[in-house]
Design a protein around this motif. Structure first.
Motif, PDB file in Angstrom:
ATOM      1  N   MET A  43      35.562  -4.583  26.385  1.00  0.00           N
ATOM      2  CA  MET A  43      34.333  -4.909  27.114  1.00  0.00           C
ATOM      3  C   MET A  43      34.548  -6.054  28.109  1.00  0.00           C
ATOM      4  SD  MET A  43      31.954  -2.901  26.424  1.00  0.00           S
ATOM      5  CE  MET A  43      31.996  -1.487  25.366  1.00  0.00           C
ATOM      6  N   LEU A  44      35.311  -7.046  27.700  1.00  0.00           N
ATOM      7  CA  LEU A  44      35.597  -8.150  28.615  1.00  0.00           C
ATOM      8  C   LEU A  44      36.378  -7.651  29.828  1.00  0.00           C
ATOM      9  CD1 LEU A  44      36.498 -11.031  26.127  1.00  0.00           C
ATOM     10  CD2 LEU A  44      34.441 -10.845  27.551  1.00  0.00           C
ATOM     11  N   GLY A  45      37.351  -6.785  29.589  1.00  0.00           N
ATOM     12  CA  GLY A  45      38.120  -6.222  30.699  1.00  0.00           C
ATOM     13  C   GLY A  45      37.260  -5.372  31.610  1.00  0.00           C
ATOM     14  N   LEU A  46      36.390  -4.559  31.031  1.00  0.00           N
ATOM     15  CA  LEU A  46      35.483  -3.751  31.845  1.00  0.00           C
ATOM     16  C   LEU A  46      34.569  -4.649  32.664  1.00  0.00           C
ATOM     17  CD1 LEU A  46      34.254  -1.023  32.692  1.00  0.00           C
ATOM     18  CD2 LEU A  46      32.793  -1.168  30.647  1.00  0.00           C
ATOM     19  N   GLY A  47      34.017  -5.671  32.038  1.00  0.00           N
ATOM     20  CA  GLY A  47      33.152  -6.596  32.761  1.00  0.00           C
ATOM     21  C   GLY A  47      33.866  -7.278  33.909  1.00  0.00           C
ATOM     22  N   TYR A  48      35.105  -7.693  33.668  1.00  0.00           N
ATOM     23  CA  TYR A  48      35.893  -8.326  34.725  1.00  0.00           C
ATOM     24  C   TYR A  48      36.161  -7.337  35.857  1.00  0.00           C
ATOM     25  CZ  TYR A  48      39.745 -10.583  37.133  1.00  0.00           C
ATOM     26  OH  TYR A  48      40.542 -11.137  38.101  1.00  0.00           O
ATOM     27  N   ALA A  49      36.549  -6.119  35.502  1.00  0.00           N
ATOM     28  CA  ALA A  49      36.877  -5.112  36.511  1.00  0.00           C
ATOM     29  C   ALA A  49      35.677  -4.770  37.382  1.00  0.00           C
ATOM     30  CB  ALA A  49      37.412  -3.852  35.832  1.00  0.00           C
ATOM     31  N   LEU A  50      34.501  -4.766  36.781  1.00  0.00           N
ATOM     32  CA  LEU A  50      33.305  -4.370  37.541  1.00  0.00           C
ATOM     33  C   LEU A  50      32.869  -5.429  38.547  1.00  0.00           C
ATOM     34  CD1 LEU A  50      31.180  -2.479  34.872  1.00  0.00           C
ATOM     35  CD2 LEU A  50      32.679  -1.548  36.651  1.00  0.00           C
ATOM     36  N   ARG A  51      33.555  -6.555  38.577  1.00  0.00           N
ATOM     37  CA  ARG A  51      33.314  -7.532  39.646  1.00  0.00           C
ATOM     38  C   ARG A  51      33.764  -6.982  40.992  1.00  0.00           C
ATOM     39  NH1 ARG A  51      35.718 -13.171  37.189  1.00  0.00           N
ATOM     40  NH2 ARG A  51      34.325 -13.328  35.395  1.00  0.00           N
ATOM     41  N   THR A  52      34.821  -6.158  40.969  1.00  0.00           N
ATOM     42  CA  THR A  52      35.387  -5.665  42.228  1.00  0.00           C
ATOM     43  C   THR A  52      35.404  -4.142  42.342  1.00  0.00           C
ATOM     44  OG1 THR A  52      37.619  -5.769  41.271  1.00  0.00           O
ATOM     45  CG2 THR A  52      36.871  -7.691  42.518  1.00  0.00           C
ATOM     46  N   VAL A  53      35.286  -3.442  41.235  1.00  0.00           N
ATOM     47  CA  VAL A  53      35.302  -1.978  41.240  1.00  0.00           C
ATOM     48  C   VAL A  53      33.854  -1.497  41.151  1.00  0.00           C
ATOM     49  CG1 VAL A  53      36.087   0.071  39.976  1.00  0.00           C
ATOM     50  CG2 VAL A  53      37.552  -1.954  40.094  1.00  0.00           C
TER      51      VAL A  53
END
Length: 104
Positions: A43-53
């Motif tokens: 979830m943390l990785g998804l949240g981080y990725a959705l900053r730019t994706v």
């Protein structure tokens, strides 16, 4: 960096799904701990990725990696059926996810 985080978090989705199954309803301590840790990382990785994706593409890629990874794990390690039809459907999921990325 967002795409790398998305790929890694998708792999951790496979880990938490497998650990959830192994935990037997969250009754076995070690698989339960692995499940919780992998879920948080995913979830943390998804949240981080959705900053730019973009969210639609990012979520589809994340779910696609998790779904295909979990299905392949089930076929290889857990004896789930590996019929031509099931494999074709997994290939179609991958094609859809790649299409979302390419057409982004």
């Amino acid at each position: 960096m967002g795409w790398i985080a998305l790929l890694v978090s998708g792999l951790f989705e496979t880990v938490w799904a497998a650990a959830l199954s192994a935990s037997r309803g969250l009754t076995k301590p070690l698989p339960t701990i692995i499940f919780v840790a992998a879920l948080v990382i995913s979830m943390l990785g998804l949240g981080y990725a959705l900053r730019t994706v973009p969210i639609g593409t990012g979520y589809a890629v994340w779910v696609g990696i998790g779904a295909v990874g979990t299905a392949v794990y089930g076929m290889v390690a857990m004896g789930d059926p590996a019929s031509a039809g099931r494999i074709t459907c997994l290939v179609l999921i991958v094609a859809g996810v790649v299409g979302l990325k390419v057409l982004h």
